[in-house]
Motif scaffolding. Structure first.
Motif, short mmCIF file in Angstrom:
data_model
loop_
_atom_site.label_atom_id
_atom_site.label_comp_id
_atom_site.label_asym_id
_atom_site.label_seq_id
_atom_site.Cartn_x
_atom_site.Cartn_y
_atom_site.Cartn_z
N ASN A 134 52.69 31.57 121.52
CA ASN A 134 51.90 32.79 121.77
C ASN A 134 50.49 32.65 121.22
O ASN A 134 50.28 32.11 120.13
CB ASN A 134 52.58 34.00 121.15
N CYS A 135 49.52 33.11 121.98
CA CYS A 135 48.09 33.06 121.61
C CYS A 135 47.62 31.62 121.41
O CYS A 135 46.67 31.37 120.67
CB CYS A 135 47.81 33.89 120.37
N SER A 136 48.32 30.68 121.98
CA SER A 136 47.99 29.24 121.87
C SER A 136 48.12 28.69 120.45
O SER A 136 47.57 27.64 120.15
CB SER A 136 46.59 28.96 122.41
N VAL A 137 48.86 29.37 119.60
CA VAL A 137 49.06 28.88 118.24
C VAL A 137 49.80 27.54 118.30
O VAL A 137 50.83 27.41 118.95
CB VAL A 137 49.86 29.90 117.39
N GLY A 138 49.24 26.56 117.63
CA GLY A 138 49.86 25.23 117.58
C GLY A 138 49.46 24.31 118.71
O GLY A 138 50.00 23.21 118.83
N TRP A 139 48.50 24.73 119.56
CA TRP A 139 48.11 23.84 120.65
C TRP A 139 47.59 22.53 120.05
O TRP A 139 47.07 22.50 118.94
CB TRP A 139 47.09 24.49 121.57
N GLY A 140 47.76 21.48 120.79
CA GLY A 140 47.29 20.20 120.28
C GLY A 140 47.87 19.05 121.07
O GLY A 140 48.29 19.19 122.21
N GLU A 141 47.92 17.92 120.42
CA GLU A 141 48.34 16.68 121.06
C GLU A 141 49.67 16.22 120.48
O GLU A 141 49.89 16.30 119.28
CB GLU A 141 47.29 15.61 120.81
N ILE A 142 50.52 15.76 121.38
CA ILE A 142 51.80 15.17 120.99
C ILE A 142 51.86 13.79 121.61
O ILE A 142 51.54 13.61 122.79
CB ILE A 142 52.98 16.04 121.47
N ASN A 143 52.22 12.80 120.81
CA ASN A 143 52.39 11.44 121.31
C ASN A 143 53.85 11.04 121.20
O ASN A 143 54.49 11.28 120.17
CB ASN A 143 51.53 10.45 120.52
N LEU A 144 54.35 10.45 122.27
CA LEU A 144 55.69 9.88 122.27
C LEU A 144 55.56 8.38 122.49
O LEU A 144 54.84 7.94 123.38
CB LEU A 144 56.55 10.49 123.39
N LYS A 145 56.27 7.63 121.66
CA LYS A 145 56.25 6.17 121.78
C LYS A 145 57.66 5.68 122.01
O LYS A 145 58.59 6.04 121.29
CB LYS A 145 55.69 5.53 120.51
N LYS A 146 57.83 4.87 123.05
CA LYS A 146 59.13 4.30 123.39
C LYS A 146 59.40 3.16 122.41
O LYS A 146 58.66 2.18 122.38
CB LYS A 146 59.09 3.79 124.84
N ILE A 147 60.45 3.29 121.60
CA ILE A 147 60.75 2.23 120.63
C ILE A 147 61.99 1.42 121.03
O ILE A 147 62.20 0.33 120.52
CB ILE A 147 60.88 2.77 119.19
N SER A 148 62.79 1.95 121.95
CA SER A 148 63.91 1.21 122.52
C SER A 148 64.32 1.92 123.80
O SER A 148 63.74 2.94 124.16
CB SER A 148 65.10 1.15 121.53
N SER A 149 65.34 1.41 124.46
CA SER A 149 65.77 2.04 125.71
C SER A 149 66.40 3.42 125.47
O SER A 149 66.52 4.21 126.40
CB SER A 149 66.76 1.14 126.45
N THR A 150 66.76 3.72 124.21
CA THR A 150 67.41 4.99 123.92
C THR A 150 66.68 5.84 122.88
O THR A 150 67.14 6.93 122.54
CB THR A 150 68.85 4.76 123.40
N GLN A 151 65.53 5.36 122.39
CA GLN A 151 64.84 6.13 121.36
C GLN A 151 63.34 6.21 121.59
O GLN A 151 62.72 5.25 122.06
CB GLN A 151 65.09 5.52 119.97
N ILE A 152 62.78 7.38 121.23
CA ILE A 152 61.34 7.58 121.24
C ILE A 152 60.92 8.13 119.88
O ILE A 152 61.69 8.82 119.21
CB ILE A 152 60.88 8.54 122.38
N SER A 153 59.71 7.80 119.51
CA SER A 153 59.14 8.29 118.26
C SER A 153 58.16 9.41 118.59
O SER A 153 57.38 9.32 119.53
CB SER A 153 58.43 7.14 117.54
N TRP A 154 58.16 10.45 117.78
CA TRP A 154 57.41 11.68 118.01
C TRP A 154 56.30 11.84 116.99
O TRP A 154 56.51 11.62 115.79
CB TRP A 154 58.40 12.83 117.88
N GLU A 155 55.12 12.25 117.44
CA GLU A 155 54.03 12.63 116.55
C GLU A 155 53.34 13.85 117.14
O GLU A 155 52.90 13.84 118.28
CB GLU A 155 53.01 11.50 116.40
N TYR A 156 53.26 14.90 116.34
CA TYR A 156 52.66 16.17 116.78
C TYR A 156 51.55 16.54 115.82
O TYR A 156 51.76 16.67 114.62
CB TYR A 156 53.73 17.25 116.82
#
Length: 187
Positions: free
Chosen positions: A132-154
């Protein structure tokens, strides 16, 4: 002569109809994208991220539903163009299973969460519009580290300034994990 003019006119119309927008690689710089162009995932860099992923963070369960959309219209004040993009919907539940936020099944949230670039190999950058009200807008990066896992950065933008502009009756809680290197596992 009249038949020649008709033939030329018909040929010109057929050529105009069959013309397609310029297709460019998905990571083309914004300044290089002409209006009406299509940023295409020609190297299939987005598809490995498609799926359902789950992680736990601070007692909450976060489930990401990542799909690929071709020809997503990207509208800006300068120009409109189309792009292949990953679209993320999510559900956040607390430790007793109560749903805190659900963008997958609840369309009342006006939250956008979609890919905008590929900053490095096996990584996709996303634009997150915030709650709501754009609180927390920003960039999220996902990195593929294996065929079954991704790493998250927000990395959210300035939260306190944005939240102060929001009516006190609206929930301005950011339910997504504000962290780096959180591992999501494919379900």
């Amino acid at each position: 002569m009249k038949q020649l003019k008709i033939l030329l006119t018909v040929s010109l119309l057929i050529n105009l109809i069959s013309c397609k927008a310029q297709t460019l690689p998905i990571n083309t710089a914004l300044t290089e994208i002409p209006a009406g162009a299509h940023l295409k995932d020609t190297n299939n860099e987005l598809s490995p991220f498609v799926g359902t992923y789950k992680a736990d963070f601070n007692g909450n369960e976060i489930i990401l539903y990542i799909t690929k959309q071709e020809n997503k219209l990207e509208e800006s004040s300068h120009k409109n163009y189309y792009m292949d993009a990953l679209i993320v919907k999510y559900i956040v539940k607390n430790s007793i299973g109560t749903v805190l936020q659900d963008t997958k099944n609840n369309n009342s949230y006006n939250i956008e969460f979609y890919s905008i670039d590929i900053p490095a190999p096996n990584m996709v950058g996303f634009l997150y519009s915030g709650t709501n009200c754009s609180v927390g807008w920003g960039e999220i990066n996902l990195k593929k580290i294996s065929s079954t896992q991704i790493s998250w950065e927000y990395r959210p933008d300035d939260i306190t300034t944005t939240a102060a502009k929001c009516p006190p009756t609206l929930d301005t809680t950011i339910y997504l994990p504000e962290t780096k290197d959180l591992i999501f596992t494919k379900q």
